[in-house]
Design a protein around this motif. Structure first.
Motif, mmCIF file in Angstrom:
data_model
loop_
_atom_site.group_PDB
_atom_site.id
_atom_site.type_symbol
_atom_site.label_atom_id
_atom_site.label_comp_id
_atom_site.label_asym_id
_atom_site.label_seq_id
_atom_site.Cartn_x
_atom_site.Cartn_y
_atom_site.Cartn_z
ATOM 1 N N ARG A 32 79.499 28.382 26.943
ATOM 2 C CA ARG A 32 80.194 29.053 25.844
ATOM 3 C C ARG A 32 79.302 28.959 24.616
ATOM 4 N NH1 ARG A 32 84.751 31.407 25.165
ATOM 5 N NH2 ARG A 32 85.636 30.547 27.064
ATOM 6 N N CYS A 33 79.076 30.114 24.017
ATOM 7 C CA CYS A 33 78.266 30.197 22.804
ATOM 8 C C CYS A 33 79.134 29.828 21.606
ATOM 9 C CB CYS A 33 77.714 31.614 22.657
ATOM 10 S SG CYS A 33 76.570 31.812 21.276
ATOM 11 N N ASP A 34 78.513 29.414 20.530
ATOM 12 C CA ASP A 34 79.253 29.090 19.303
ATOM 13 C C ASP A 34 80.004 30.302 18.760
ATOM 14 O OD1 ASP A 34 78.363 26.520 19.496
ATOM 15 O OD2 ASP A 34 76.944 26.638 17.824
ATOM 16 N N CYS A 35 79.560 31.504 19.101
ATOM 17 C CA CYS A 35 80.247 32.716 18.642
ATOM 18 C C CYS A 35 81.502 32.994 19.462
ATOM 19 C CB CYS A 35 79.316 33.920 18.686
ATOM 20 S SG CYS A 35 78.943 34.517 20.343
ATOM 21 N N ALA A 50 64.660 29.155 27.424
ATOM 22 C CA ALA A 50 64.610 30.614 27.372
ATOM 23 C C ALA A 50 65.926 31.201 26.860
ATOM 24 C CB ALA A 50 64.294 31.178 28.753
ATOM 25 N N MET A 51 67.033 30.527 27.124
ATOM 26 C CA MET A 51 68.350 30.983 26.653
ATOM 27 C C MET A 51 68.892 29.944 25.690
ATOM 28 S SD MET A 51 69.127 33.915 27.998
ATOM 29 C CE MET A 51 70.865 34.042 27.749
ATOM 30 N N ARG A 52 69.073 30.355 24.444
ATOM 31 C CA ARG A 52 69.611 29.435 23.442
ATOM 32 C C ARG A 52 70.882 29.986 22.803
ATOM 33 N NH1 ARG A 52 66.880 25.357 21.937
ATOM 34 N NH2 ARG A 52 67.483 25.451 19.753
ATOM 35 N N SER A 53 71.244 31.216 23.181
ATOM 36 C CA SER A 53 72.494 31.824 22.721
ATOM 37 C C SER A 53 72.886 32.898 23.728
ATOM 38 C CB SER A 53 72.342 32.425 21.322
ATOM 39 O OG SER A 53 71.633 33.630 21.370
ATOM 40 N N CYS A 54 74.065 33.472 23.515
ATOM 41 C CA CYS A 54 74.543 34.518 24.425
ATOM 42 C C CYS A 54 73.840 35.850 24.178
ATOM 43 C CB CYS A 54 76.046 34.691 24.264
ATOM 44 S SG CYS A 54 76.510 35.356 22.650
ATOM 45 N N GLY A 55 73.086 35.932 23.127
ATOM 46 C CA GLY A 55 72.443 37.178 22.714
ATOM 47 C C GLY A 55 72.869 37.565 21.314
ATOM 48 N N ARG A 61 69.619 39.166 14.306
ATOM 49 C CA ARG A 61 68.252 39.347 13.808
ATOM 50 C C ARG A 61 67.913 40.826 13.689
ATOM 51 N NH1 ARG A 61 64.635 38.292 10.443
ATOM 52 N NH2 ARG A 61 62.523 38.446 11.154
ATOM 53 N N ARG A 62 68.348 41.615 14.681
ATOM 54 C CA ARG A 62 68.103 43.048 14.658
ATOM 55 C C ARG A 62 68.792 43.682 13.450
ATOM 56 N NH1 ARG A 62 70.280 44.252 19.405
ATOM 57 N NH2 ARG A 62 68.708 43.060 20.459
ATOM 58 N N GLN A 63 70.034 43.264 13.174
ATOM 59 C CA GLN A 63 70.752 43.783 12.013
ATOM 60 C C GLN A 63 70.064 43.363 10.719
ATOM 61 O OE1 GLN A 63 74.643 42.203 12.656
ATOM 62 N NE2 GLN A 63 75.259 43.862 14.020
#
Length: 132
Positions: A32-35, A50-55, A61-63
């Motif tokens: 489960r991600c913090d979001c 390699a995975m530190r969040s759900c995306g 970052r893109r926004q």
């Protein structure tokens, strides 16, 4: 059978909740991600970092890059407007009608560009102004 128990461990924003027993080539864990989003992620991706969040961080970052780009474009348009105003002032000094007309046209285009970038939609995307 798993050789490493990851339940309860944190990897970036991800907290491992349980092992995913869905048949797969790789050992997977439900995280489960913090979001708030839950995802099944391979142990290899977790342990390697390699995975530190759900995306969600990639989207954020893109926004942010998009907002930075908008700010940059607005600053560039304002500079173009200032340059066009200076060019018009110089054209008026020259008293050449053709040069003045050209400078006025450039000023109108620069002003339109700034107005477009400062529209309600652009300000709302920057987190300011009236929401759409």
């Amino acid at each position: 059978m798993s050789t490493v128990v990851l339940v309860g461990q944190r990897f970036g924003l991800l907290t491992v909740q349980s092992r995913d027993d869905t048949p797969s080539k790789w050992e997977k864990w439900l995280c489960r991600c913090d979001c708030g989003i839950a995802r099944s992620i391979s142990a290899k991706a977790l342990l390697s970092g390699a995975m530190r969040s759900c995306g969600c961080q990639s989207n954020r970052r893109r926004q942010q890059l998009s907002r930075d780009q908008q700010r940059f474009e607005l600053a560039a348009a304002r500079k173009q407007l200032a340059d066009a105003q200076a060019a018009l002032a110089e054209a008026i000094k020259s008293l050449d009608a053709e040069v003045i007309t050209s400078a006025r046209h450039a000023l109108a285009e620069a002003l339109k560009s700034v107005r477009d970038l400062k529209s309600w939609r652009a300000l709302a995307q920057l987190g300011k102004g009236r929401p759409q």
